[in-house]
Design a protein around this motif. Structure first.
Motif, PDB file in Angstrom:
ATOM      1  N   PHE A  72      -5.845  24.208 -20.594  1.00 47.53           N
ATOM      2  CA  PHE A  72      -6.980  25.370 -20.099  1.00 47.53           C
ATOM      3  C   PHE A  72      -6.862  26.474 -21.303  1.00 47.53           C
ATOM      4  N   PRO A  73      -5.387  27.028 -21.734  1.00 44.86           N
ATOM      5  CA  PRO A  73      -5.324  27.984 -22.682  1.00 44.86           C
ATOM      6  C   PRO A  73      -6.164  27.482 -24.073  1.00 44.86           C
ATOM      7  N   PHE A  74      -5.733  26.257 -24.474  1.00 44.42           N
ATOM      8  CA  PHE A  74      -6.190  25.869 -25.601  1.00 44.42           C
ATOM      9  C   PHE A  74      -7.884  25.797 -25.580  1.00 44.42           C
ATOM     10  N   ILE A  75      -8.488  25.384 -24.604  1.00 52.84           N
ATOM     11  CA  ILE A  75      -9.972  25.317 -24.253  1.00 52.84           C
ATOM     12  C   ILE A  75     -10.452  26.783 -24.444  1.00 52.84           C
ATOM     13  N   MET A  76      -9.924  27.682 -23.585  1.00 51.98           N
ATOM     14  CA  MET A  76     -10.145  29.150 -23.866  1.00 51.98           C
ATOM     15  C   MET A  76     -10.153  29.588 -25.394  1.00 51.98           C
ATOM     16  N   MET A  77      -9.136  29.372 -25.983  1.00 52.22           N
ATOM     17  CA  MET A  77      -9.037  29.597 -27.244  1.00 52.22           C
ATOM     18  C   MET A  77     -10.358  29.155 -28.191  1.00 52.22           C
ATOM     19  N   VAL A  78     -10.628  27.888 -27.929  1.00 54.34           N
ATOM     20  CA  VAL A  78     -12.122  27.382 -28.734  1.00 54.34           C
ATOM     21  C   VAL A  78     -13.141  28.064 -28.256  1.00 54.34           C
ATOM     22  N   VAL A  79     -13.418  28.114 -27.069  1.00 61.11           N
ATOM     23  CA  VAL A  79     -14.391  28.955 -26.475  1.00 61.11           C
ATOM     24  C   VAL A  79     -14.579  30.246 -27.128  1.00 61.11           C
ATOM     25  N   ILE A  80     -13.505  31.073 -27.120  1.00 59.11           N
ATOM     26  CA  ILE A  80     -13.778  32.445 -27.274  1.00 59.11           C
ATOM     27  C   ILE A  80     -13.906  32.604 -28.809  1.00 59.11           C
ATOM     28  N   LEU A  87       0.779  -1.148  -0.072  1.00 60.16           N
ATOM     29  CA  LEU A  87       0.057  -0.074   0.207  1.00 60.16           C
ATOM     30  C   LEU A  87       0.898   1.247   0.105  1.00 60.16           C
ATOM     31  N   LYS A  88       1.764   1.367   0.835  1.00 59.67           N
ATOM     32  CA  LYS A  88       2.831   2.598   0.729  1.00 59.67           C
ATOM     33  C   LYS A  88       3.328   2.689  -0.752  1.00 59.67           C
ATOM     34  N   GLN A  89       3.792   1.540  -1.275  1.00 58.51           N
ATOM     35  CA  GLN A  89       4.413   1.780  -2.712  1.00 58.51           C
ATOM     36  C   GLN A  89       3.292   2.089  -3.693  1.00 58.51           C
ATOM     37  N   LYS A  90       2.095   1.952  -3.511  1.00 57.20           N
ATOM     38  CA  LYS A  90       1.214   2.541  -4.601  1.00 57.20           C
ATOM     39  C   LYS A  90       0.810   3.883  -4.216  1.00 57.20           C
ATOM     40  N   GLU A  91       0.874   4.404  -3.010  1.00 59.10           N
ATOM     41  CA  GLU A  91       0.554   5.834  -2.733  1.00 59.10           C
ATOM     42  C   GLU A  91       1.295   6.825  -3.572  1.00 59.10           C
ATOM     43  N   PRO A  92       2.635   6.879  -3.559  1.00 57.19           N
ATOM     44  CA  PRO A  92       3.311   7.803  -4.385  1.00 57.19           C
ATOM     45  C   PRO A  92       2.891   7.813  -5.870  1.00 57.19           C
ATOM     46  N   LEU A  93       2.567   6.629  -6.425  1.00 54.69           N
ATOM     47  CA  LEU A  93       2.233   6.494  -7.735  1.00 54.69           C
ATOM     48  C   LEU A  93       0.946   7.243  -8.005  1.00 54.69           C
ATOM     49  N   ASN A  94      -0.172   6.916  -7.033  1.00 48.81           N
ATOM     50  CA  ASN A  94      -1.310   7.565  -7.186  1.00 48.81           C
ATOM     51  C   ASN A  94      -1.290   9.041  -7.121  1.00 48.81           C
ATOM     52  N   ALA A  95      -0.265   9.658  -6.216  1.00 49.73           N
ATOM     53  CA  ALA A  95      -0.070  11.175  -5.852  1.00 49.73           C
ATOM     54  C   ALA A  95       0.520  11.475  -7.401  1.00 49.73           C
ATOM     55  N   PHE A  96       1.653  10.981  -7.652  1.00 51.03           N
ATOM     56  CA  PHE A  96       2.195  11.216  -8.919  1.00 51.03           C
ATOM     57  C   PHE A  96       1.051  11.522 -10.112  1.00 51.03           C
ATOM     58  N   ALA A  97       0.305  10.358 -10.275  1.00 48.55           N
ATOM     59  CA  ALA A  97      -0.749  10.339 -11.343  1.00 48.55           C
ATOM     60  C   ALA A  97      -1.796  11.575 -11.161  1.00 48.55           C
ATOM     61  N   ILE A  98      -1.850  12.063  -9.972  1.00 47.84           N
ATOM     62  CA  ILE A  98      -3.090  12.956  -9.504  1.00 47.84           C
ATOM     63  C   ILE A  98      -2.355  14.321 -10.129  1.00 47.84           C
ATOM     64  N   VAL A  99      -1.073  14.576  -9.822  1.00 51.81           N
ATOM     65  CA  VAL A  99      -0.282  15.567 -10.110  1.00 51.81           C
ATOM     66  C   VAL A  99      -0.244  15.895 -11.645  1.00 51.81           C
ATOM     67  N   MET A 100       0.179  14.955 -12.263  1.00 50.44           N
ATOM     68  CA  MET A 100       0.095  14.885 -13.930  1.00 50.44           C
ATOM     69  C   MET A 100      -1.211  14.918 -14.379  1.00 50.44           C
ATOM     70  N   TRP A 101      -2.249  14.576 -13.793  1.00 41.88           N
ATOM     71  CA  TRP A 101      -3.554  14.732 -14.683  1.00 41.88           C
ATOM     72  C   TRP A 101      -3.882  16.173 -14.206  1.00 41.88           C
ATOM     73  N   VAL A 102      -3.570  16.944 -12.972  1.00 44.13           N
ATOM     74  CA  VAL A 102      -3.907  18.362 -12.796  1.00 44.13           C
ATOM     75  C   VAL A 102      -3.103  19.121 -13.615  1.00 44.13           C
ATOM     76  N   LEU A 103      -1.585  19.023 -13.836  1.00 39.48           N
ATOM     77  CA  LEU A 103      -0.835  19.794 -14.931  1.00 39.48           C
ATOM     78  C   LEU A 103      -1.430  19.636 -16.240  1.00 39.48           C
ATOM     79  N   GLY A 104      -1.729  18.230 -16.737  1.00 40.84           N
ATOM     80  CA  GLY A 104      -2.341  17.970 -18.048  1.00 40.84           C
ATOM     81  C   GLY A 104      -3.759  18.928 -18.220  1.00 40.84           C
ATOM     82  N   VAL A 105      -4.364  18.959 -17.384  1.00 40.29           N
ATOM     83  CA  VAL A 105      -5.594  19.926 -17.545  1.00 40.29           C
ATOM     84  C   VAL A 105      -5.110  21.473 -17.558  1.00 40.29           C
ATOM     85  N   LEU A 106      -4.336  21.988 -16.715  1.00 36.45           N
ATOM     86  CA  LEU A 106      -3.808  23.492 -16.777  1.00 36.45           C
ATOM     87  C   LEU A 106      -3.171  23.428 -18.137  1.00 36.45           C
ATOM     88  N   SER A 107      -2.557  22.687 -18.621  1.00 35.13           N
ATOM     89  CA  SER A 107      -1.828  22.737 -19.935  1.00 35.13           C
ATOM     90  C   SER A 107      -3.008  22.925 -21.102  1.00 35.13           C
TER      91      SER A 107
END
Length: 275
Positions: A27-35, A5-25
């Motif tokens: 966002f400018p493209f989404i703004m461009m399409v919406v506008i 369980l301890k070995q899986k926790e860092p992987l899950n946290a890393f995946a969450i961070v990557m998802w957040v960074l992916g969505v943030l990256s």
């Protein structure tokens, strides 16, 4: 169980961070399409503001007499440049990685040194040079300087250097020439690196703004990225209309990245063949 369980926790946290960074990256493209679907007066309203949406901007872009000229000019420029770049870079990379010749180290050092010179410092000399040889206002002012880009020479040279020496020795024992070794061994093995070079080349040339803006004057000969500035109104730039054009201009880049994604990841994550 506790250790697992301890070995899986860092992987899950890393995946969450990557998802957040992916969505943030994205966002400018989404703004461009919406506008791009908004009227000109609503361009600066918050992204989630309740405003009316319209297809007028896309209709205006597609109805422009020169839009498909700009698109076709850019496609031709990109394709010709990539073909010529590979035709020059692949043999040069093979020579630098696997052949010994007089002045090799000095030539390599000079090529690397050229990467330290900002492209902006050569704008005026290039303009005067192109004017002398009567290439101004043509796509060749974009193609020719891009053919011998040192970055791609370094990329393929690094990959070719990692190909096991046993392959070369076996081929030379069979009497294969350097040309045959390059064509039948190195190129088939370098699919990931070549795909990476093609993708980078496509993006860089497709998004090139300053060179065609300075060196191409005829509107019908212009490339797609600088041509977006022509979507203006009497009071200034029509931001939603320009973003509609930008949204359509980015489609080929997205398609190419999807097609070459697995090769791109392999080319970036490894510097050659292991083992």
């Amino acid at each position: 169980m506790g250790k697992q369980l301890k070995q899986k926790e860092p992987l899950n946290a890393f995946a969450i961070v990557m998802w957040v960074l992916g969505v943030l990256s994205l966002f400018p493209f989404i703004m461009m399409v919406v506008i791009s679907f908004r009227a000109s007066g609503d361009a600066y309203k918050p992204i989630f503001a309740p405003v009316s949406m319209t297809l007028k901007n896309y209709k205006t872009v597609l109805g422009n007499d020169n839009f498909f000229n700009w698109y076709s000019n850019t496609i031709v420029t990109v394709c010709v440049t990539i073909i010529l770049r590979l035709a020059v870079t692949i043999p040069a990379s093979f020579a630098f990685s696997r052949m010994q010749f007089k002045g090799r180290t000095i030539i390599w050092a000079i090529l690397i040194a050229t990467m330290m010179v900002p492209g902006e410092t050569t704008m005026v000399p290039r303009y005067l040079y192109f004017k002398q040889i009567h290439l101004l206002d043509s796509i060749w002012v974009i193609i020719l300087p891009e053919v011998s880009e040192v970055f791609y020479l370094m990329l393929l040279t690094e990959f070719f250097s990692s190909v096991p020496e046993d392959f070369l020795e076996a081929a030379r024992i069979d009497g294969a020439s350097n040309l045959r070794i390059m064509l039948q061994i190195f190129i088939p093995l370098s699919g990931a690196s070549i795909a990476t070079a093609v993708l980078f080349s496509f993006i860089n040339i497709w998004n090139n703004f300053i060179d065609p803006y300075l060196f191409i004057n005829t509107i019908s000969k212009q490339l797609i990225t600088p041509a977006l500035k022509f979507f203006q109104e009497r009071g200034g730039a029509n931001i939603p209309m320009q973003l509609a054009g930008a949204s359509m201009a980015i489609v080929p880049v997205i398609i190419l990245f999807i097609v070459t994604q697995k090769y791109f990841v392999a080319g970036v994550s490894s510097s050659g063949i292991k083992g």
